[in-house]
Design a protein around this motif. Sequence first.
Motif, PDB file in Angstrom:
ATOM      1  N   MET A 289      24.443  54.755 -26.193  1.00  0.00           N
ATOM      2  CA  MET A 289      22.945  55.476 -26.304  1.00  0.00           C
ATOM      3  C   MET A 289      22.866  56.038 -27.430  1.00  0.00           C
ATOM      4  O   MET A 289      23.898  56.602 -27.986  1.00  0.00           O
ATOM      5  CB  MET A 289      22.876  55.993 -25.089  1.00  0.00           C
ATOM      6  CG  MET A 289      22.532  55.532 -23.582  1.00  0.00           C
ATOM      7  SD  MET A 289      21.063  54.608 -23.613  1.00  0.00           S
ATOM      8  CE  MET A 289      19.939  56.127 -23.478  1.00  0.00           C
ATOM      9  N   PRO A 290      21.761  55.934 -28.179  1.00  0.00           N
ATOM     10  CA  PRO A 290      20.595  55.139 -27.943  1.00  0.00           C
ATOM     11  C   PRO A 290      20.911  53.864 -28.368  1.00  0.00           C
ATOM     12  O   PRO A 290      21.740  53.452 -29.162  1.00  0.00           O
ATOM     13  CB  PRO A 290      19.436  55.959 -28.494  1.00  0.00           C
ATOM     14  CG  PRO A 290      20.128  56.433 -29.625  1.00  0.00           C
ATOM     15  CD  PRO A 290      21.351  56.833 -29.202  1.00  0.00           C
ATOM     16  N   PHE A 291      20.205  52.971 -27.912  1.00  0.00           N
ATOM     17  CA  PHE A 291      20.406  51.424 -28.479  1.00  0.00           C
ATOM     18  C   PHE A 291      19.300  50.841 -29.095  1.00  0.00           C
ATOM     19  O   PHE A 291      18.164  51.194 -28.593  1.00  0.00           O
ATOM     20  CB  PHE A 291      21.060  50.541 -27.369  1.00  0.00           C
ATOM     21  CG  PHE A 291      20.261  50.546 -26.092  1.00  0.00           C
ATOM     22  CD1 PHE A 291      19.183  49.646 -25.941  1.00  0.00           C
ATOM     23  CD2 PHE A 291      20.460  51.557 -25.041  1.00  0.00           C
ATOM     24  CE1 PHE A 291      18.492  49.656 -24.621  1.00  0.00           C
ATOM     25  CE2 PHE A 291      19.989  51.475 -23.757  1.00  0.00           C
ATOM     26  CZ  PHE A 291      18.925  50.665 -23.733  1.00  0.00           C
ATOM     27  N   PHE A 292      19.145  49.772 -29.715  1.00  0.00           N
ATOM     28  CA  PHE A 292      18.139  49.055 -30.510  1.00  0.00           C
ATOM     29  C   PHE A 292      18.284  47.693 -30.192  1.00  0.00           C
ATOM     30  O   PHE A 292      19.297  47.195 -30.540  1.00  0.00           O
ATOM     31  CB  PHE A 292      18.078  49.497 -31.835  1.00  0.00           C
ATOM     32  CG  PHE A 292      18.113  51.094 -32.239  1.00  0.00           C
ATOM     33  CD1 PHE A 292      16.768  51.770 -32.211  1.00  0.00           C
ATOM     34  CD2 PHE A 292      19.246  51.826 -32.639  1.00  0.00           C
ATOM     35  CE1 PHE A 292      16.863  52.866 -32.314  1.00  0.00           C
ATOM     36  CE2 PHE A 292      19.129  53.192 -32.919  1.00  0.00           C
ATOM     37  CZ  PHE A 292      17.809  53.764 -32.512  1.00  0.00           C
ATOM     38  N   SER A 293      17.068  46.877 -30.168  1.00  0.00           N
ATOM     39  CA  SER A 293      16.817  45.494 -30.410  1.00  0.00           C
ATOM     40  C   SER A 293      17.012  45.141 -31.825  1.00  0.00           C
ATOM     41  O   SER A 293      17.249  45.849 -32.587  1.00  0.00           O
ATOM     42  CB  SER A 293      15.862  45.165 -29.694  1.00  0.00           C
ATOM     43  OG  SER A 293      14.782  45.410 -30.662  1.00  0.00           O
TER      44      SER A 293
ATOM     45  N   PRO B 252      17.816  41.874 -25.980  1.00  0.00           N
ATOM     46  CA  PRO B 252      17.311  41.828 -24.877  1.00  0.00           C
ATOM     47  C   PRO B 252      17.246  40.347 -24.143  1.00  0.00           C
ATOM     48  O   PRO B 252      16.907  39.357 -24.765  1.00  0.00           O
ATOM     49  CB  PRO B 252      15.811  41.867 -24.962  1.00  0.00           C
ATOM     50  CG  PRO B 252      15.726  42.534 -26.482  1.00  0.00           C
ATOM     51  CD  PRO B 252      16.908  41.938 -27.290  1.00  0.00           C
ATOM     52  N   THR B 253      17.815  40.265 -22.986  1.00  0.00           N
ATOM     53  CA  THR B 253      18.128  38.877 -22.415  1.00  0.00           C
ATOM     54  C   THR B 253      17.659  39.056 -20.964  1.00  0.00           C
ATOM     55  O   THR B 253      17.366  40.184 -20.611  1.00  0.00           O
ATOM     56  CB  THR B 253      19.506  38.517 -22.320  1.00  0.00           C
ATOM     57  OG1 THR B 253      20.571  39.488 -22.021  1.00  0.00           O
ATOM     58  CG2 THR B 253      19.872  37.997 -23.720  1.00  0.00           C
ATOM     59  N   HIS B 254      17.385  37.834 -20.189  1.00  0.00           N
ATOM     60  CA  HIS B 254      17.012  37.727 -18.699  1.00  0.00           C
ATOM     61  C   HIS B 254      18.135  38.307 -17.746  1.00  0.00           C
ATOM     62  O   HIS B 254      19.383  37.991 -18.129  1.00  0.00           O
ATOM     63  CB  HIS B 254      16.411  36.457 -18.356  1.00  0.00           C
ATOM     64  CG  HIS B 254      15.513  36.584 -17.143  1.00  0.00           C
ATOM     65  ND1 HIS B 254      16.178  36.506 -15.929  1.00  0.00           N
ATOM     66  CD2 HIS B 254      14.320  36.832 -17.085  1.00  0.00           C
ATOM     67  CE1 HIS B 254      15.116  36.686 -14.906  1.00  0.00           C
ATOM     68  NE2 HIS B 254      14.078  36.711 -15.655  1.00  0.00           N
TER      69      HIS B 254
ATOM     70  N   PRO C  60      22.552  37.120 -18.467  1.00  0.00           N
ATOM     71  CA  PRO C  60      22.203  37.998 -19.609  1.00  0.00           C
ATOM     72  C   PRO C  60      23.330  37.845 -20.859  1.00  0.00           C
ATOM     73  O   PRO C  60      23.274  38.401 -22.020  1.00  0.00           O
ATOM     74  CB  PRO C  60      22.627  39.570 -19.227  1.00  0.00           C
ATOM     75  CG  PRO C  60      23.334  39.276 -17.895  1.00  0.00           C
ATOM     76  CD  PRO C  60      23.001  37.931 -17.454  1.00  0.00           C
ATOM     77  N   ILE C  61      24.511  37.227 -20.508  1.00  0.00           N
ATOM     78  CA  ILE C  61      25.406  37.057 -21.458  1.00  0.00           C
ATOM     79  C   ILE C  61      25.360  35.931 -22.666  1.00  0.00           C
ATOM     80  O   ILE C  61      25.087  34.565 -22.021  1.00  0.00           O
ATOM     81  CB  ILE C  61      26.837  36.861 -20.992  1.00  0.00           C
ATOM     82  CG1 ILE C  61      27.209  37.875 -19.809  1.00  0.00           C
ATOM     83  CG2 ILE C  61      27.993  36.639 -21.834  1.00  0.00           C
ATOM     84  CD1 ILE C  61      27.007  39.190 -20.337  1.00  0.00           C
ATOM     85  N   LEU C  62      25.319  36.319 -23.833  1.00  0.00           N
ATOM     86  CA  LEU C  62      24.846  35.259 -24.817  1.00  0.00           C
ATOM     87  C   LEU C  62      26.493  34.847 -25.265  1.00  0.00           C
ATOM     88  O   LEU C  62      27.308  35.374 -25.459  1.00  0.00           O
ATOM     89  CB  LEU C  62      24.324  35.891 -26.114  1.00  0.00           C
ATOM     90  CG  LEU C  62      23.004  35.997 -25.816  1.00  0.00           C
ATOM     91  CD1 LEU C  62      22.255  37.017 -26.978  1.00  0.00           C
ATOM     92  CD2 LEU C  62      22.141  34.733 -25.685  1.00  0.00           C
ATOM     93  N   ASN C  63      26.377  33.460 -25.879  1.00  0.00           N
ATOM     94  CA  ASN C  63      27.562  32.723 -26.568  1.00  0.00           C
ATOM     95  C   ASN C  63      27.616  33.566 -27.746  1.00  0.00           C
ATOM     96  O   ASN C  63      26.523  34.163 -28.382  1.00  0.00           O
ATOM     97  CB  ASN C  63      27.273  31.129 -27.067  1.00  0.00           C
ATOM     98  CG  ASN C  63      28.223  30.830 -27.875  1.00  0.00           C
ATOM     99  OD1 ASN C  63      27.974  30.988 -28.976  1.00  0.00           O
ATOM    100  ND2 ASN C  63      29.461  30.181 -27.383  1.00  0.00           N
ATOM    101  N   LEU C  64      28.914  33.985 -28.432  1.00  0.00           N
ATOM    102  CA  LEU C  64      29.062  34.544 -29.641  1.00  0.00           C
ATOM    103  C   LEU C  64      28.151  34.420 -30.883  1.00  0.00           C
ATOM    104  O   LEU C  64      27.415  34.904 -31.618  1.00  0.00           O
ATOM    105  CB  LEU C  64      30.392  34.749 -29.954  1.00  0.00           C
ATOM    106  CG  LEU C  64      30.708  35.247 -31.459  1.00  0.00           C
ATOM    107  CD1 LEU C  64      30.463  36.909 -31.469  1.00  0.00           C
ATOM    108  CD2 LEU C  64      32.374  34.733 -31.754  1.00  0.00           C
TER     109      LEU C  64
END
Length: 256
Positions: free
Chosen positions: A90-94, A135-137, A141-145
């Motif tokens: 924390m804090p985090f940013f998009s 931000p993901t659903h 929520p996990i994205l490929n690298l």
Amino acid sequence: MPAIDIVLVEPLYEGNVGFAARVMKNFGFTRLVLINPCTLGEEAKGRASHAQDVLKAADVCSIGDVFARSNIVIATTGEVSKSVCHAMRMPFFSPRELRERIKDVDGRISILFGRENWGLNNEEVKQSDMICTIPTHEMYPILNLSHAVGVVCYELANLPLPEIRLAPPQDMEYLYRHIDRYLDEIHHPEFKRENTMILLRRILGRANLTTREASTLHGLLRRSEWHIDPSLLDRDKTGSRNLMDTEDEVPDSQDP
């Protein structure tokens, strides 16, 4: 725009490294850094497609090298703190918010992307200046690298020319060490120390301090220390005089 390094920390699959190089070049980024990567062969080259130059020029170094040479280090993570009481993530940013934070910076910025299986470790996150999360659903929520690299590069593409020259990383580390000593002077509870230093690193990391600003904070800390312990004033004055005397000396082997 600032000099932005895309840093892949211990990537496991060469295909992801190749795809990352390709998507970097799609958005105008060429500075790929690899920390203890897997072996790169034909698959990495094939996935990179027309970004062979980015892949070939990748800088292989240690994570310590990255922290030592970067003005700002940004950790990307899918796991963030749910409370401001937990400073680690924390804090985090998009990525879009990150663009606003760094768009005027003149310096070297390293963006860390973690391992495919478990991301960045706590020590890597703790040492970073800022936290970025995509931000993901919640459904998946996990994205490929390489997808994560692509989203960040898209948001940061075509930044304007920088206006603010940041304090060098060595100056910032010296400031953090000074703050740590100051906490000793004021008897800050030891059990709170780590969390306090993480909070201060987050605050100062996103403040984009210049050399002059970092120096001013040093001065304020020193003046406070002199009031706490007046003997430190004599010590600092003696140190300054010794430094000036050393700079004025001419080695015997040289003509005056």
